[in-house]
Design an enzyme around this catalytic site. Structure first.
Site, mmCIF file in Angstrom:
data_model
loop_
_atom_site.group_PDB
_atom_site.id
_atom_site.type_symbol
_atom_site.label_atom_id
_atom_site.label_comp_id
_atom_site.label_asym_id
_atom_site.label_seq_id
_atom_site.Cartn_x
_atom_site.Cartn_y
_atom_site.Cartn_z
ATOM 1 N N ASP A 1 -6.946 -1.753 -4.444
ATOM 2 C CA ASP A 1 -7.971 -1.377 -3.466
ATOM 3 C C ASP A 1 -8.952 -0.369 -4.061
ATOM 4 O O ASP A 1 -10.165 -0.459 -3.841
ATOM 5 C CB ASP A 1 -7.325 -0.765 -2.217
ATOM 6 C CG ASP A 1 -6.408 -1.718 -1.484
ATOM 7 O OD1 ASP A 1 -6.599 -2.944 -1.605
ATOM 8 O OD2 ASP A 1 -5.502 -1.235 -0.786
ATOM 9 N N ASP B 1 0.864 -1.185 0.000
ATOM 10 C CA ASP B 1 0.000 0.000 0.000
ATOM 11 C C ASP B 1 0.895 1.228 0.000
ATOM 12 O O ASP B 1 1.963 1.227 0.616
ATOM 13 C CB ASP B 1 -0.903 0.017 1.240
ATOM 14 C CG ASP B 1 -2.034 -1.000 1.169
ATOM 15 O OD1 ASP B 1 -2.380 -1.434 0.054
ATOM 16 O OD2 ASP B 1 -2.567 -1.345 2.224
#
Length: 169
Positions: free
Chosen positions: A137, A119
Site C-alpha cells: 500500500d 495489513d
C-alpha cells in the site's frame, strides 16, 4: 529511447514484491497468531488486520469470489501498467509505475493465498488512527505521487520551450 526507466521500474516492482512478502510473512508470524499489538512509538503500532476490501477496506465483503475478482483486477491493472512502463520515458515515470506495479502484485498475491490482504502498519495521532496498511500500500501511494509529479512535469527534467514541452529524462 532509453531503457533506463524500464529497468528502474521492473527493479522497483520486484523489490517491492519481495519486501512486501517478507514483511507480511513476519507480520503473520509475529502479529496474527495469537493476535498481538506491538507499540513502536507514540504514533506507530504493528497490529493484525485482514483487509477483505480495496483501499482502506472499501467494498469489503466475505464473498468467495471477492478476493479473486479484486486480485484479478489488480493483475489486469499491473499488466496495463507494465505496457505503459515499456514505453515510459524518464526516471520519475519509471519509478512511479514500478512502485504501483509491485504494490498491486503484492496485494494480489495476498488475495490468492489468504482471500484477504495482510495489513499491519497502524499510524495514529492520539486516538485518531489511519486505516492499517502494508508495504504494498505504501509503495502504491508513493508510486501514484510520482505519477502525479510526472504528469505535472515536476522532477522529470521537463521544461517549457518555444516549440512546446521537451524532456531531458
Amino acid at each position: 529511447m532509453s531503457r533506463a526507466p524500464l529497468l528502474l521500474g521492473l527493479t522497483l516492482a520486484a523489490a517491492t514484491v519481495a519486501l512486501d512478502r517478507v514483511s507480511k510473512v513476519w507480520a503473520l508470524d509475529a502479529l496474527f497468531d495469537p493476535p498481538t499489538r506491538i507499540t513502536l512509538g507514540p504514533f506507530l503500532n504493528m497490529v493484525p488486520v485482514w483487509n477483505r476490501g480495496v483501499s482502506f477496506g472499501l467494498l469489503s465483503n466475505d464473498s468467495a469470489w471477492g478476493p479473486w475478482l479484486l486480485g484479478g483486477f489488480a493483475l489486469v491493472v499491473a499488466v496495463a501498467l507494465v505496457i505503459w512502463l515499456v514505453r515510459a520515458e524518464g526516471w520519475v515515470l519509471g519509478a512511479g509505475l514500478g512502485l504501483v506495479i509491485g504494490g498491486a502484485v503484492g496485494n494480489a498475491i495476498d488475495r490468492a493465498l489468504y482471500g484477504a490482504v495482510v495489513d499491519f502498519i497502524d499510524t495514529h495521532w492520539g486516538d485518531l488512527h489511519w486505516p492499517a496498511f502494508n508495504i504494498a500500500d505504501a509503495a502504491i501511494t508513493l508510486g501514484v505521487g510520482l505519477l502525479l509529479l510526472d504528469a505535472l512535469g515536476i522532477g522529470t527534467g521537463a521544461r517549457a520551450s518555444e516549440g512546446g514541452r521537451t524532456s531531458d529524462g
